[in-house]
Scaffold this motif. Sequence first.
Motif, short mmCIF file in Angstrom:
data_model
loop_
_atom_site.label_atom_id
_atom_site.label_comp_id
_atom_site.label_asym_id
_atom_site.label_seq_id
_atom_site.Cartn_x
_atom_site.Cartn_y
_atom_site.Cartn_z
N GLU A 1 55.08 29.93 11.35
CA GLU A 1 54.16 30.91 12.13
C GLU A 1 53.62 30.28 13.33
N ARG A 2 53.24 28.97 13.39
CA ARG A 2 52.79 28.37 14.35
C ARG A 2 53.80 28.10 15.43
N ALA A 3 55.16 27.81 15.25
CA ALA A 3 56.29 27.83 16.09
C ALA A 3 56.44 29.12 16.61
N ARG A 4 56.40 30.30 15.87
CA ARG A 4 56.71 31.82 16.31
C ARG A 4 55.76 31.92 17.34
N GLN A 5 54.48 31.56 17.21
CA GLN A 5 53.43 32.00 18.02
C GLN A 5 53.59 31.35 19.39
N GLU A 6 53.68 29.88 19.23
CA GLU A 6 53.97 28.95 20.38
C GLU A 6 55.10 29.54 21.11
#
Length: 271
Positions: free
Chosen positions: A115-120
Amino acid sequence: MGTNEDTADARTALLVREAMDRATAELPALMDLSGPARTEGSRRRARVRVAIGAGVLAVATLGAATASLLPGDSAGRGPVEAVIAAPPSPTAPPQPVHIEPTPGESSMADLPPAERARQENFQDRAVGVLQSLLPPTVGTVQRTNLKVNFYRATKDGKAFPLIFSVRPSGEKPSPCQEIRGRVCAKATLPGGIEAHASTIPTGTVTETEVSFRYGTCNVRLSLFPDEAANASAPVTPAQLLDVAKAPAFLDLVRAAEAQPLEKEQRSIPGG
């Protein structure tokens, strides 16, 4: 001992001479003619030799010039290798601005890795779009590592917090009202969407924002002042409305509405 240049010249002359001999040897033998016919035959043979010699000399000269630009040892011995530089790698996304969360506040570092990678990834796309659409007065746009909707713009040593939010909500945003010094403007976006923009006084400086409803989400783009430098947000409501109308910006909104990045906004009864 001759120089490398003398050796190159000798090889070039030999190459030209051998090529001319091979070419003229293939011409048909002249008949035993006399007078003008013999003269014309000699001229024809001479023209062929000159033309071939000029072509070979040009190729040999080009080869010598190319070799002189390639690396080699001082004596010109050994194979000559051409070094071809690898294409430059794509520009890496800029590092986010680190903002320390307040006690009890979560940050993007607390998200699951996927999820962090998606948001970044979304933030990187948003930075590119906002940088291309906002006026130069805003300066350089960067993402932060605090929240997916939190960015920062810097110009001439001043820092302006920037919010770009596409948040699911069951309620439409309130229309702009010109009270307490607030100045409003509105425009119709593609698809008949009505957007409201305003400048909002905060002491002696102002914030500028635009908001509208898209699908199931409330969209907000706000640029805040640098209060420490006593500098208002360096953008007008009309300029933010132009950003909101841009297809690239609406593509970002559409993507965030289809796969939400923020939690749903819920009203608090009596709040």
